[in-house]
Design a protein around this motif. Sequence first.
Motif, mmCIF file in Angstrom:
data_model
loop_
_atom_site.group_PDB
_atom_site.id
_atom_site.type_symbol
_atom_site.label_atom_id
_atom_site.label_comp_id
_atom_site.label_asym_id
_atom_site.label_seq_id
_atom_site.Cartn_x
_atom_site.Cartn_y
_atom_site.Cartn_z
ATOM 1 N N LYS A 188 1.491 -0.963 0.177
ATOM 2 C CA LYS A 188 -0.156 -0.005 0.047
ATOM 3 C C LYS A 188 0.741 1.142 -0.196
ATOM 4 C CE LYS A 188 -3.914 2.217 1.710
ATOM 5 N NZ LYS A 188 -5.103 2.383 3.268
ATOM 6 N N GLY A 189 0.423 2.035 -0.856
ATOM 7 C CA GLY A 189 1.681 3.172 -1.310
ATOM 8 C C GLY A 189 2.490 3.364 -1.421
ATOM 9 N N LEU A 190 3.468 2.427 -1.936
ATOM 10 C CA LEU A 190 4.579 1.674 -3.125
ATOM 11 C C LEU A 190 4.237 1.463 -3.708
ATOM 12 C CD1 LEU A 190 6.368 0.311 -0.152
ATOM 13 C CD2 LEU A 190 7.239 2.703 -0.801
ATOM 14 N N PHE A 191 4.815 1.905 -5.028
ATOM 15 C CA PHE A 191 4.950 1.509 -6.467
ATOM 16 C C PHE A 191 5.745 0.608 -6.628
ATOM 17 C CE2 PHE A 191 2.520 5.246 -6.040
ATOM 18 C CZ PHE A 191 1.253 5.064 -6.986
ATOM 19 N N TYR A 192 7.549 0.968 -6.275
ATOM 20 C CA TYR A 192 8.281 0.305 -6.508
ATOM 21 C C TYR A 192 8.359 -1.952 -7.044
ATOM 22 C CZ TYR A 192 10.563 -1.176 -2.805
ATOM 23 O OH TYR A 192 10.650 -1.928 -0.944
ATOM 24 N N ASP A 193 7.805 -2.302 -5.965
ATOM 25 C CA ASP A 193 7.865 -3.235 -5.924
ATOM 26 C C ASP A 193 6.992 -4.342 -6.244
ATOM 27 O OD1 ASP A 193 5.531 -2.519 -3.995
ATOM 28 O OD2 ASP A 193 6.075 -3.692 -2.392
ATOM 29 N N SER A 194 6.067 -2.844 -7.410
ATOM 30 C CA SER A 194 4.277 -3.678 -7.784
ATOM 31 C C SER A 194 5.191 -4.556 -8.937
ATOM 32 C CB SER A 194 3.959 -2.795 -7.978
ATOM 33 O OG SER A 194 3.723 -1.813 -8.166
ATOM 34 N N ASP A 195 4.457 -6.116 -9.168
ATOM 35 C CA ASP A 195 4.530 -6.842 -9.814
ATOM 36 C C ASP A 195 4.064 -6.745 -12.058
ATOM 37 O OD1 ASP A 195 6.225 -8.948 -8.585
ATOM 38 O OD2 ASP A 195 4.621 -9.783 -8.008
ATOM 39 N N PHE A 196 4.408 -6.585 -12.844
ATOM 40 C CA PHE A 196 3.667 -6.154 -13.764
ATOM 41 C C PHE A 196 4.239 -7.176 -14.248
ATOM 42 C CE2 PHE A 196 5.770 -2.212 -12.202
ATOM 43 C CZ PHE A 196 4.909 -1.282 -12.805
ATOM 44 N N ARG A 197 2.653 -7.723 -14.941
ATOM 45 C CA ARG A 197 2.917 -9.761 -15.386
ATOM 46 C C ARG A 197 1.493 -9.289 -16.798
ATOM 47 N NH1 ARG A 197 0.116 -12.976 -10.880
ATOM 48 N NH2 ARG A 197 1.332 -14.702 -12.489
ATOM 49 N N PHE A 198 1.556 -10.339 -17.925
ATOM 50 C CA PHE A 198 1.776 -10.104 -19.428
ATOM 51 C C PHE A 198 0.762 -11.509 -19.757
ATOM 52 C CE2 PHE A 198 4.908 -6.745 -18.704
ATOM 53 C CZ PHE A 198 4.574 -5.878 -19.441
ATOM 54 N N PHE A 199 -0.402 -11.042 -20.498
ATOM 55 C CA PHE A 199 -1.684 -12.823 -20.378
ATOM 56 C C PHE A 199 -1.996 -12.442 -22.187
ATOM 57 C CE2 PHE A 199 -1.506 -11.508 -16.109
ATOM 58 C CZ PHE A 199 -1.002 -12.963 -15.399
ATOM 59 N N ASP A 200 -1.589 -13.799 -22.132
ATOM 60 C CA ASP A 200 -2.294 -13.547 -24.110
ATOM 61 C C ASP A 200 -3.554 -13.126 -23.903
ATOM 62 O OD1 ASP A 200 -3.057 -14.914 -26.415
ATOM 63 O OD2 ASP A 200 -1.192 -15.884 -26.629
ATOM 64 N N LEU A 237 15.868 2.149 -10.349
ATOM 65 C CA LEU A 237 14.955 2.899 -11.093
ATOM 66 C C LEU A 237 13.385 2.983 -10.670
ATOM 67 C CD1 LEU A 237 15.543 4.811 -13.549
ATOM 68 C CD2 LEU A 237 15.532 2.539 -15.068
ATOM 69 N N ARG A 238 13.210 1.323 -10.572
ATOM 70 C CA ARG A 238 11.643 1.297 -10.107
ATOM 71 C C ARG A 238 12.122 2.282 -9.054
ATOM 72 N NH1 ARG A 238 9.184 -3.374 -9.617
ATOM 73 N NH2 ARG A 238 8.734 -4.959 -11.812
ATOM 74 N N MET A 239 12.596 2.329 -7.991
ATOM 75 C CA MET A 239 12.256 3.090 -6.697
ATOM 76 C C MET A 239 12.147 4.781 -6.989
ATOM 77 S SD MET A 239 14.635 1.646 -4.129
ATOM 78 C CE MET A 239 14.208 -0.877 -3.344
ATOM 79 N N ASN A 240 12.778 4.937 -8.210
ATOM 80 C CA ASN A 240 12.697 6.312 -8.490
ATOM 81 C C ASN A 240 11.437 7.420 -7.668
ATOM 82 O OD1 ASN A 240 14.524 8.797 -9.365
ATOM 83 N ND2 ASN A 240 12.586 9.142 -10.060
ATOM 84 N N TYR A 241 10.245 7.124 -8.331
ATOM 85 C CA TYR A 241 9.483 7.748 -7.999
ATOM 86 C C TYR A 241 8.684 7.240 -6.797
ATOM 87 C CZ TYR A 241 4.582 9.415 -7.238
ATOM 88 O OH TYR A 241 3.738 9.899 -7.326
ATOM 89 N N ASP A 242 9.233 6.487 -5.775
ATOM 90 C CA ASP A 242 9.114 6.186 -4.277
ATOM 91 C C ASP A 242 9.347 6.971 -3.870
ATOM 92 O OD1 ASP A 242 6.395 4.557 -4.293
ATOM 93 O OD2 ASP A 242 7.540 3.171 -4.895
ATOM 94 N N ILE A 243 11.383 7.585 -3.962
ATOM 95 C CA ILE A 243 12.148 8.651 -3.361
ATOM 96 C C ILE A 243 11.847 9.575 -3.615
ATOM 97 C CG2 ILE A 243 14.497 8.802 -3.412
ATOM 98 C CD1 ILE A 243 15.364 5.802 -4.659
ATOM 99 N N HIS A 244 11.563 9.848 -4.895
ATOM 100 C CA HIS A 244 10.697 11.391 -4.791
ATOM 101 C C HIS A 244 9.525 11.925 -4.177
ATOM 102 C CE1 HIS A 244 11.071 15.124 -7.389
ATOM 103 N NE2 HIS A 244 9.953 14.763 -7.260
ATOM 104 N N ILE A 245 8.904 11.302 -3.917
ATOM 105 C CA ILE A 245 7.954 11.430 -2.872
ATOM 106 C C ILE A 245 8.029 11.651 -1.397
ATOM 107 C CG2 ILE A 245 6.116 11.462 -4.910
ATOM 108 C CD1 ILE A 245 4.489 9.423 -3.877
ATOM 109 N N GLY A 246 9.099 10.591 -1.468
ATOM 110 C CA GLY A 246 9.175 10.718 -0.100
ATOM 111 C C GLY A 246 8.365 8.667 0.592
#
Length: 374
Positions: free
Chosen positions: A288-300, A326-335
Amino acid sequence: MKYRKSILALHKILGLLTGIVVFIVAITGSCFAFKDEIESLYSDYKKVNPQNNALITVTEAKTIASKIFPNNTVHGTVFSKQDDAVEVIFYDAEPEFYQSIFINPYSGEIIQVDDHLSGFFAFVLKGHMRLWLPKKIGEQVVSASIMLFIFIIISGFLLWLPKKRKGLKKRLKFDWKATTKWKRKNFDLHAIFGFYICSFALALGITGVIMSYDWLKYVVYISTGGDKVPAFIIPENNSKISATDYEVKPIDLLIPKLLKESPNAESFELHYPESEDNSIYVEVSNSKGLFYDSDFRFFDQNTLEEIETDAIFGKYKDSKFADKLLRMNYDIHIGAIGGITGKIIAFFASLLIASLPVTGGLLWYGKKHKKQHN
């Protein structure tokens, strides 16, 4: 002395060029720091009473929401916890359109429509990203100014360094007396605050320009050992079977499948394929409230077979150091990387950064005014 004079001249010139921009960006950044926490105080409409009924499908959610905005593009649909409303997100770049429709996931009833481009935080974000100017112009001005601000911070630190060790004490704390003049106080505010927040200012500035310039993002990624594609890529399907051959659309089976696989996930944001050849993209939020550890998944979209990607935005467990950085960049920027403590630090750091152009401008004005009277 010539060395310090050159640095001082550069510091002044860059400060005068970017002062107003840095002030606006910093003030708006501090205002935006607790957006999620503040909005949660008046967003009860996003909650529903859990039921034993089946959830509406992603196709039904899109159909219901599209009746409200038939001429706009559905960006994605978010399924969260059992007591959360389904959010259908609409987004178009030109003309800019960004709204969400919240739907009861059990009955299909529309609960509320939110316009993300209006309201206080939308106003603040526009100021932060583009100074309330036209997008193409404002974003370039902000990006260039923050790039120069990084050099201002570095030059300011070099100027802060005392010539002798015994002068260090005066650069670390305020030592004001009743006879201390306002010019000295102003100088101390600029120099001492500047020193204590320079590391935070650099972190905020660097993470900001990384988001602004793709070439810089690439340089940072490669220089830290990255070996993937530093971009977001949606792969194509592996199959050639038409989804219309199925009685139940495969895409409508995906969210129930993911809910069973990842019951502890915060949310699943599904993006509808833009063509018959594109795969289905789902962003799985794990914290909750974080983006860097999200999973980006793709399905046929025809077989629901999972498709791997060579880009950095894939499963978090497959990320290497450079990918995570690089994934953490936004989370670092907003604290957000530091939780609520990190946001508090970002809030106060932004406020103090906003003070630097003010105290710096007063220093410049004081010296110029003094010269004019001599």
